[in-house]
Design an enzyme around this catalytic site. Structure first.
Site, PDB file in Angstrom:
ATOM      1  N   HIS A  63       0.860  -1.189   0.000  1.00 37.10           N
ATOM      2  CA  HIS A  63       0.000   0.000   0.000  1.00 37.10           C
ATOM      3  C   HIS A  63       0.894   1.235   0.000  1.00 37.10           C
ATOM      4  CE1 HIS A  63       1.008  -0.582   4.213  1.00 37.10           C
ATOM      5  NE2 HIS A  63       0.492   0.594   4.530  1.00 37.10           N
ATOM      6  N   HIS A  65       1.213   3.920   2.079  1.00 38.36           N
ATOM      7  CA  HIS A  65       1.653   4.679   3.245  1.00 38.36           C
ATOM      8  C   HIS A  65       3.175   4.849   3.141  1.00 38.36           C
ATOM      9  CE1 HIS A  65      -2.084   3.842   5.940  1.00 38.36           C
ATOM     10  NE2 HIS A  65      -2.189   4.981   5.288  1.00 38.36           N
ATOM     11  N   ASP A  67       5.838   4.698   5.035  1.00 33.86           N
ATOM     12  CA  ASP A  67       6.844   3.775   5.552  1.00 33.86           C
ATOM     13  C   ASP A  67       6.955   2.510   4.699  1.00 33.86           C
ATOM     14  OD1 ASP A  67       4.216   3.421   6.674  1.00 33.86           O
ATOM     15  OD2 ASP A  67       5.006   1.970   8.102  1.00 33.86           O
ATOM     16  N   HIS A  68       6.080   2.360   3.717  1.00 35.28           N
ATOM     17  CA  HIS A  68       6.115   1.193   2.840  1.00 35.28           C
ATOM     18  C   HIS A  68       6.489   1.539   1.401  1.00 35.28           C
ATOM     19  CE1 HIS A  68       4.133  -1.541   5.804  1.00 35.28           C
ATOM     20  NE2 HIS A  68       3.733  -0.371   6.270  1.00 35.28           N
ATOM     21  N   HIS A 141      -7.045  -2.914   5.822  1.00 39.18           N
ATOM     22  CA  HIS A 141      -6.311  -1.771   6.349  1.00 39.18           C
ATOM     23  C   HIS A 141      -7.111  -0.505   6.062  1.00 39.18           C
ATOM     24  CE1 HIS A 141      -2.882   0.062   8.125  1.00 39.18           C
ATOM     25  NE2 HIS A 141      -2.409   0.627   7.032  1.00 39.18           N
ATOM     26  N   ASP A 208       0.429  -4.730   7.475  1.00 43.10           N
ATOM     27  CA  ASP A 208      -0.545  -3.670   7.732  1.00 43.10           C
ATOM     28  C   ASP A 208      -1.976  -4.136   7.500  1.00 43.10           C
ATOM     29  OD1 ASP A 208       1.798  -2.190   8.060  1.00 43.10           O
ATOM     30  OD2 ASP A 208       0.833  -0.366   7.358  1.00 43.10           O
TER      31      ASP A 208
END
Length: 306
Positions: A63, A65, A67-68, A141, A208
């Site tokens: 996904h 976000h 941090d990914h 999520h 997540d």
């Protein structure tokens, strides 16, 4: 060195710490190199791990976000800088196409690599090669999120005792595997008589998400399950509210799916010590690892029949 192993490049969740980089995981699978969820700092972590960008053959993003995915621009640009000769496919949720485009062209650079976008819009097989298939399943999520499963094709495994009984050895063994039958002593021996069809090795990446049906499908019978465990179970309500799992829930998933080895990761910055995560998971799963940055974790081998 194993030809099938996970290299942990980062094990933090939203906020990195002095000891944990943002997410990133490199799966070495024979000739394939799959980079999962490259967060910030992935290039540097790859250098510390002795990996080069040209070893990446495929990128999987669960996904969008930060941090990914915020390490993706650097990886793409490094592929061009290092003149990667092979195309690199990037799998990501189709609903995040705008974010992919921004990351793909985040800054000015000499765009020389062949990047192949592969947006995901539904569960199913994403890619299939001679040796394996890569599939995805929707997770639960706050934004569109997909987990991934890599599975080696089923194959016939010859059983030495049956081969001996049939009088098959040496070059005849190779012929049997190639053709499916072989003539021995005036009779035809079929490969099914001296072997068993066995599922290949499998790997799942679940990140997540709350516990959900998609996670269960991905994890079913895998040899190595990488699963987020952002919280301890004392914070189960908080985990649920933020669409995450606890270490105990990750272990429950692994036990119910009969996963052979569980890797816990994506730890909240509030936890300095991961020992309590292992304490929660071990009563349910015998083989469990709390990921540390730069860990190398083998995909467990399967025993051969006698």
């Amino acid at each position: 060195m194993s030809s099938r192993e996970l290299i942990v490049l980062g094990s933090a969740s939203q906020v990195p710490t002095r000891h944990r980089n943002h997410n990133a995981y490199f799966l070495r699978w024979d000739e394939e190199g799959i980079l999962f969820d490259p967060g910030e700092g992935t290039q540097r972590q790859m250098t510390l791990a002795g990996l080069s960008a040209t070893q990446v053959t495929r990128v999987c993003i669960t996904h969008f976000h930060g941090d990914h995915a915020l390490g993706l621009p650097g990886i793409i640009q490094r592929l061009s800088l290092d003149r990667a000769k092979h195309p690199v496919e990037i799998h990501y949720p189709a609903s995040g196409q705008a974010f992919f485009e921004r990351l793909r062209h985040a800054t000015i650079f000499m765009d020389a690599a062949t990047i192949v976008p592969r947006p995901i819009s539904e569960d199913g097989v994403l890619a299939e090669t001679k040796g394996f298939k890569l599939s995805a399943a929707k997770l639960e999520h706050a934004v569109d999120t997909y987990g991934f499963r890599l599975e080696e094709h089923a194959r016939v495994q010859l059983i030495p005792s049956r081969l001996a009984e049939a009088g098959i050895s040496g070059p005849l063994t190779g012929e049997l595997l190639r053709k499916g039958t072989v003539e021995v002593g005036g009779r035809t021996v079929r490969v099914e008589e001296v072997g068993e069809t066995r599922p290949g090795q499998a790997f799942a990446f679940v990140m997540d998400t709350r516990p959900c049906a998609g996670a269960a499908r991905l994890a079913q019978g895998v040899d190595l399950l990488v699963c987020e465990s952002t919280y301890l179970d004392t914070e189960r309500r908080e985990a649920h509210d933020h669409f995450h799992m606890t270490a105990l829930q990750a272990a429950e998933l692994a036990r119910e799916a009969r996963a052979r080895r569980l890797v816990l990761t994506h730890f909240s910055q509030r936890y300095e010590d991961t020992t309590p995560f292992l304490d929660e998971a071990r009563p349910l799963v015998a083989d469990v690892v709390a990921a540390k940055d730069l860990d190398r974790i083998e995909v467990p081998r399967r025993s051969r029949p006698a």
